[in-house]
Design a protein around this motif. Structure first.
Motif, mmCIF file in Angstrom:
data_model
loop_
_atom_site.group_PDB
_atom_site.id
_atom_site.type_symbol
_atom_site.label_atom_id
_atom_site.label_comp_id
_atom_site.label_asym_id
_atom_site.label_seq_id
_atom_site.Cartn_x
_atom_site.Cartn_y
_atom_site.Cartn_z
ATOM 1 N N HIS A 84 4.181 -23.709 16.214
ATOM 2 C CA HIS A 84 5.093 -24.675 15.596
ATOM 3 C C HIS A 84 4.809 -26.085 16.083
ATOM 4 C CE1 HIS A 84 7.669 -22.661 12.849
ATOM 5 N NE2 HIS A 84 8.012 -21.718 13.710
ATOM 6 N N ALA A 85 4.498 -26.203 17.388
ATOM 7 C CA ALA A 85 4.200 -27.522 17.943
ATOM 8 C C ALA A 85 2.975 -28.100 17.240
ATOM 9 C CB ALA A 85 3.956 -27.410 19.442
ATOM 10 N N GLU A 86 1.974 -27.259 17.074
ATOM 11 C CA GLU A 86 0.736 -27.643 16.403
ATOM 12 C C GLU A 86 1.020 -28.099 14.964
ATOM 13 O OE1 GLU A 86 -3.624 -27.434 16.105
ATOM 14 O OE2 GLU A 86 -2.206 -27.485 17.755
ATOM 15 N N ILE A 87 1.852 -27.317 14.277
ATOM 16 C CA ILE A 87 2.169 -27.613 12.878
ATOM 17 C C ILE A 87 2.904 -28.938 12.765
ATOM 18 C CG2 ILE A 87 3.607 -26.876 10.940
ATOM 19 C CD1 ILE A 87 3.072 -23.959 12.050
ATOM 20 N N LYS A 88 3.862 -29.132 13.679
ATOM 21 C CA LYS A 88 4.667 -30.342 13.634
ATOM 22 C C LYS A 88 3.756 -31.557 13.799
ATOM 23 C CE LYS A 88 8.318 -32.280 16.132
ATOM 24 N NZ LYS A 88 8.540 -32.236 17.579
ATOM 25 N N ARG A 89 2.771 -31.376 14.666
ATOM 26 C CA ARG A 89 1.866 -32.455 14.965
ATOM 27 C C ARG A 89 1.054 -32.866 13.729
ATOM 28 N NH1 ARG A 89 -2.289 -30.683 18.970
ATOM 29 N NH2 ARG A 89 -0.633 -29.369 19.755
ATOM 30 N N GLN A 90 0.670 -31.860 12.966
ATOM 31 C CA GLN A 90 -0.211 -32.160 11.838
ATOM 32 C C GLN A 90 0.529 -32.563 10.585
ATOM 33 O OE1 GLN A 90 -2.451 -28.600 11.850
ATOM 34 N NE2 GLN A 90 -3.824 -29.312 13.459
#
Lengths: 455, 667
Positions: free
Chosen positions: B591-597
């Motif tokens: 989720h952190a990765e997704i939020k970042r992108q």
């Protein structure tokens, strides 16, 4: 583009200089610095005199803080200034990345052009400014990419390819057990086999990390700088002496925009030894900011060098005053036939004329300073080193998962193959920074080549 | 027939029906606004050569599988019809990969293929704003870069559903009768050529574009046995400037069950507790039970060394090897038996699954021996398989080659980049599989309707759905074979599970007008129950550990969980909470990765941008961008050979705005 992680990079040119700077930008900038600083940094614009804790080392540093939005990028930013020792700069970057990782902060090395991209997205740069800077970075990164590709055809590249290949093959075996279990032919890999494969890969990474020549070691190697006007044939000579393509060569003056360094092996009276061959930007008259910056870099390199090979094409006058550490190389001898002054060497890198003479001169002058590196030494850029370390850590994570699974009932088989695959995929992504991208389709290709898929 | 439809769908396969179904929903009162009524809802035309073959399973009589089952769950969560159709007509349900984690469980079911097609047709007939038209399309009319109409030849006309047949099928005790007739009745047939106008057309050509079937050296025009080919449409697409490619696929022979020694062969059985594909089963199934049809079994036989020898000796008669087929490559994951024998020469045997195609016919599908060898060789080698010594072949295997359009020419909305209002879905986009086709059909139909409604197009994200992964892959990569879904294609595999498709998509589907009240209410009720279970997972302590921590232990049995929970909870919902607890750490990271992108991901690239005119862009980046014409910064960032500095230049050029044309001189 991902703009929410905190990014860091060494901002000063490679090599020793009076001052080395690390630039950090992003939300977590200040918290991150506080992890290694003895002095509490707050979100105020200020200059802090403090000490950085790097293991046993306690390093004095100046930290300039620029809270958002009043910074170059428009984000919280900081500059860490220390004496310009590349080894120390790398060490600080390492420490920050490790601490960030341990404390679950999202920090990484900056991509080319990323500070500018952020400045632009935060409306800190005008369109024209952003366009200009980005174009330079694009051109530069293109040259770097090409240079990187050439570099990667060397020892580090073949190593990275080998590791990525082994890892992709192992991942294919795990994925085969996930995506194709309905296939007669597919036997899922056993925990033991996989553990063994991952261990072999990790060990190789470790060996290479330990064998990597740190920048501090390189500091002791004497520098031989290729100097001269733009388009004097410096890069061509650089490549010819190394015996392979490293620098980007073009007939356009000013193609070399950065300092390229590569160890060159010479035959001295004491046996084989290494000097560092350095290709710098041509001394240009043009006065724009970028050129000025490059010139500054070039001058630093010349200052710290032990020997200068001043390249002057045969058809041009040499206007520089000769000094002790300079040898004049009359380049492009295939085009221009001239009478040489004593101490000058006629070279045609294209036709392989005079290269031996240059090597001999270097050996004569530097026999005492040149040092021997082990033959399998590889030189790692900080980015490459970070990628290898991160890959190793992800492999460790995968191995831990295999072990936890073994504690359960399901000994023998993999009990969390989808999680193991996730960690392996991350490890492979790390390696892809050195070896080129390995896409899911490539992994699938290996499965199709190994197993008869298709009912 | 109307002279104008809001959305026209051409083709009645798995892509076409989902497209028509989704468009009909999004154009109906619910999808538009609160004030519209059924009367002013938009109209959809579904044009197909033979309406009695709508929803036909041309190849394998099965739905789902690894990666594919997740797509069916997503289609269902978005209100599509595939899940409902297979639940109503499945004859053997099996969850694949149950020994692994939930992220890679793949629901699959064998279908009674006649019942399946009839059920799809029945569902289509329940939408009162879909007209089913029997006919072909002669031409697509494009004006100023926009589609304006399609031209039908004489002889086309609307067909009406046969309600008697629908009643007949409800009994589930006889061979299903098709709901639509093959041809229009005399009175509804128009003898003249007709032009129907529409500003949104979805083209789903399947294997029919310039289709050519091969069995040995025999070549027959057509996309399926006894059906024709669509010849003109390839030329039309070329004329419109599309870059076409050619693909090959194949199908195995079908055997007569009574001619086989069925009982002597190894049994393949389904799950004791079958899991339905649709969140609405069984309530929404007309039989009001699940499974609806009697469950059956499959059998397993195999090829032998002797068979391999025979095939090897006759390779020169196989069209793929004799050079008779123009297409360069078939799918690596679905090779013909000829391919298997050449590529895996050391193997002496391959499994062959014998799968009934219906409860009420004798047709057996031979999964594993897709072939285009001459009929005499096919007959010989089939009879060399154990249990098949007396086999009677009902239909011979064949290879088919067909035209497709290279998918970088569509956006992940399924709309083509060069013709506004023209959408492609299914095999025309270089994919394979009913599920992949259905997923694209749904997106294409939805976006066609949204275009008509003046709403922004929808792109499903890679972290949201396998359908999003598929469309993003299609528009950012150059496929080397027909694209099939595998779970390893999804970087967010742990999130994109079959069990949570509703939580990923049903809320969105509701906003888009695809999800009706029944489905949405059921979804909300499940959410309430899930929340109760999740709360207890946090709060109930066993030996000092929360239930959530407890289930992460590899030796913990899920069956035990129910004992610790208050109140009765559905087995599948408990399992879902167990699954998410086990993955929690990873999901947080993803989720952190997704939020970042996400921020850059959706930033759109306007059509006026000419990549080749951007100063300073590297040649490689400029060529790649000009070919793929990405429509979002996210797509651009995934193109191979485009780096962050290039993206900055693109972003700068967008911010700068369109280059002003010099104003016309005034005299």
């Amino acid at each position: 583009m991902d703009v929410s992680s905190t990014i860091l990079a060494i901002a000063t040119p490679p090599g020793t200089s009076l001052r080395g700077i690390i630039r950090i930008s992003g939300n977590d900038t200040f918290v991150l610095i506080n992890l290694i600083s003895d002095h509490e940094i707050t979100a105020k614009r200020a200059a802090h005199l403090c000490r950085l804790r790097l293991g046993a080392l306690n390093l004095p540093a100046i930290i300039l803080t620029f809270p958002a939005p009043n910074s170059y990028t428009g984000e919280n930013s900081a500059e860490i200034q220390i004496p310009g020792n590349p080894a120390l700069l790398t060490r600080i970057i390492d420490e920050l990345l490790t601490k960030a990782n341990n404390n679950k902060f999202d920090a990484r090395l900056a991509e080319p052009g990323e500070y500018t991209a952020r400045a632009f997205f935060h409306e800190k740069l005008s369109l024209t400014q952003a366009e200009g800077v980005a174009a330079i970075i694009a051109a530069q990164s293109d040259a770097q990419l090409r240079a990187a590709k050439m570099l990667l055809s060397g020892s580090l590249g073949s190593l990275a390819h080998k590791l990525a290949d082994q890892l992709a093959a192992a991942l294919a075996l795990v994925e085969a057990g996930l995506d194709f279990t309905d296939q007669e032919d597919v036997v899922a890999i056993s925990a033991d086999d996989l553990m063994q494969k991952l261990t072999v890969i990790s060990q190789q990474i470790n060996t290479h990390l330990s064998r990597a020549v740190g920048s501090e070691h390189l500091q002791e190697i004497p520098w031989v700088v290729l100097a001269g006007k733009p388009n004097a044939g410096k890069s061509t000579l650089f490549n010819a002496l190394l015996g392979r393509e490293r620098a980007v060569v073009s007939i356009t003056p000013g193609t070399t925009r950065d300092v390229l360094t590569e160890p060159l092996t010479i035959q001295t009276t004491k046996g084989k030894a290494e000097v560092m061959l350095v290709d710098i930007a041509g001394a240009d008259q043009d006065n724009n900011a970028l050129n000025q910056q490059m010139q500054a870099v070039a001058e630093t390199a010349i200052d710290r060098s032990e020997l200068i090979l001043l390249c002057v094409p045969g058809n041009q006058e040499n206007c520089d005053e000769p000094d002790d550490k300079t040898i004049v190389i009359r380049t492009k001898a295939d085009l221009f036939q001239i009478t040489l002054s004593p101490e000058e060497i006629n070279v045609s890198a294209k036709n392989n004329i005079g290269l031996e003479a240059v090597r001999n001169v270097i050996a004569d002058r530097l026999t005492d300073q040149a040092i021997s590196l082990s033959s399998d030494a590889i030189i790692l850029q900080p980015r490459h080193e970070a990628a290898l370390r991160s890959s190793r850590d992800h492999l460790k994570e995968a191995s831990n998962l295999i072990e936890t699974g073994l504690l359960g009932e399901d000994a023998g088989g993999l009990s969390n193959p989808e999680l193991i695959a996730a960690s392996m995929r991350l490890a492979l992504n790390d390696l892809s920074q050195l070896a080129g991208e390995v896409s899911p389709d490539d992994v699938l290709g290996r499965i199709f080549a190994t197993f008869c898929i298709g009912k | 027939m109307r002279d104008r439809y809001d959305v026209i769908v051409i083709g009645g396969g798995h892509a076409g029906v989902e497209a028509a179904w989704a468009a009909a929903a999004a154009l109906s009162s619910h999808g538009r606004d609160a004030h519209s009524t059924a009367e002013n809802s938009g109209w959809v035309a579904l044009i197909t050569m033979d309406p009695s073959r709508i929803g036909q399973m041309s190849c394998n009589p099965a739905i789902g599988g690894l990666g594919k089952g997740q797509i069916v769950r997503e289609i269902d969560a978005l209100g599509g019809l595939m899940g409902l159709a297979i639940d109503a007509t499945g004859i053997m349900f099996k969850m694949l990969n149950t020994s692994k984690g939930a992220a890679v469980h793949g629901p699959r079911a064998q279908a009674d293929k006649y019942a399946y097609a009839a059920e799809v047709q029945r569902l289509i007939s329940t939408r009162n704003n879909i007209d089913v038209i029997a006919g072909t399309v002669d031409d697509l009319v494009v004006h100023n870069g926009k589609i304006i109409s399609v031209v039908l030849p004489g002889g086309c006309g609307i067909v009406k559903p046969n309600y008697q047949n629908i009643q007949h099928n409800l009994a589930c005790d006889k061979l299903a009768e098709m709901v639509y007739p093959a041809q229009p009745s005399e009175e509804s047939r128009s003898l003249k050529q007709q032009t129907i106008s529409s500003s949104a057309v979805v083209l789903t050509t399947g294997t029919f574009m310039r289709a050519l079937m091969h069995t040995g050296t025999k070549k027959t025009q057509g996309g399926r046995i006894n059906e024709g080919a669509a010849v003109g449409i390839s030329a039309t697409l070329k004329r419109l400037g599309f870059e076409l490619g050619r693909l090959k696929t194949g199908t195995p022979p079908r055997l007569a069950k009574e001619s086989l020694d069925w009982d002597s062969l190894d049994k393949q059985i389904g799950d004791d507790l079958p899991v339905a594909f649709s969140d609405l089963s069984p309530q929404a199934l007309s039989a009001n039970r699940f499974p609806v049809l009697e469950q059956t079994q499959c059998r397993l036989t195999s090829t032998t060394a002797k068979i391999h020898e025979l095939i090897r000796a006759n390779l020169h008669q196989a069209p793929m090897y004799s050079g008779q087929i123009e297409a360069d490559s078939g799918p690596r994951y679905c090779p013909s038996i000829e391919d298997k024998i050449v590529r895996f020469a050391q193997r002496e045997s391959h499994h062959v699954f014998l799968e009934p195609e219906s409860l009420f016919t004798n047709e057996i599908y031979c999964n594993g021996i897709s072939t285009s060898l001459p009929v005499d060789i096919q007959e010989k080698f089939v009879r060399m398989m154990p249990g098949c010594e007396q086999a009677e072949i009902l239909r011979f295997g064949y290879a088919v080659e067909y035209d497709m359009v290279w998918p970088h020419q569509i956006d992940s909305t399924c709309m083509t980049k060069s013709v506004h209002g023209l959408f492609f879905a299914g095999q025309i986009n270089c994919t394979t599989g009913y599920e992949e086709a259905g997923g694209q059909g749904l997106v294409a139909g939805l976006n066609a309707a949204r275009l008509v409604n003046n709403q922004d197009p929808i792109r499903l994200r890679r972290d949201q759905a396998y359908i999003g992964v598929m469309l993003d892959d299609l528009v950012t990569k150059t496929p080397r074979e027909p694209y099939r879904m595998f779970t390893s294609r999804a970087e967010h595999r742990l999130l994109l599970r079959a069990d949570n498709a509703d939580e990923r998509l049903t809320g969105l589907g509701r906003e888009l007008g695809l999800v009706d009240d029944q489905r949405f209410n059921a979804f909300e009720n499940r959410q309430i129950e899930l929340e109760q279970i999740r709360k207890q997972f946090d709060q109930v302590l066993v030996e000092g550990k929360s239930l959530k921590q407890l289930v992460r232990r590899p030796d913990f049995l899920i069956e035990q969980v129910a004992d610790y929970l208050n109140g009765e909870h559905k087995r599948l919902l408990i399992a879902r909470v167990v699954n998410e607890s086990r993955y929690e750490g990873y999901i947080v990271r993803q989720h952190a990765e997704i939020k970042r992108q996400q921020k850059a991901e959706g930033r759109s690239i306007p059509d006026w941008l000419d990549f080749q005119s951007i100063d300073g862009l590297r040649a490689e980046a400029s060529l790649t961008l000009a070919r793929f014409m990405p429509t979002t910064m996210g797509q651009a960032s995934r193109l191979s050979g485009v780096n962050p500095a290039d993206l900055t230049l693109v972003a700068v050029a967008i911010r700068r705005g369109p280059k002003q044309l010099p104003s016309p001189a005034v005299y």
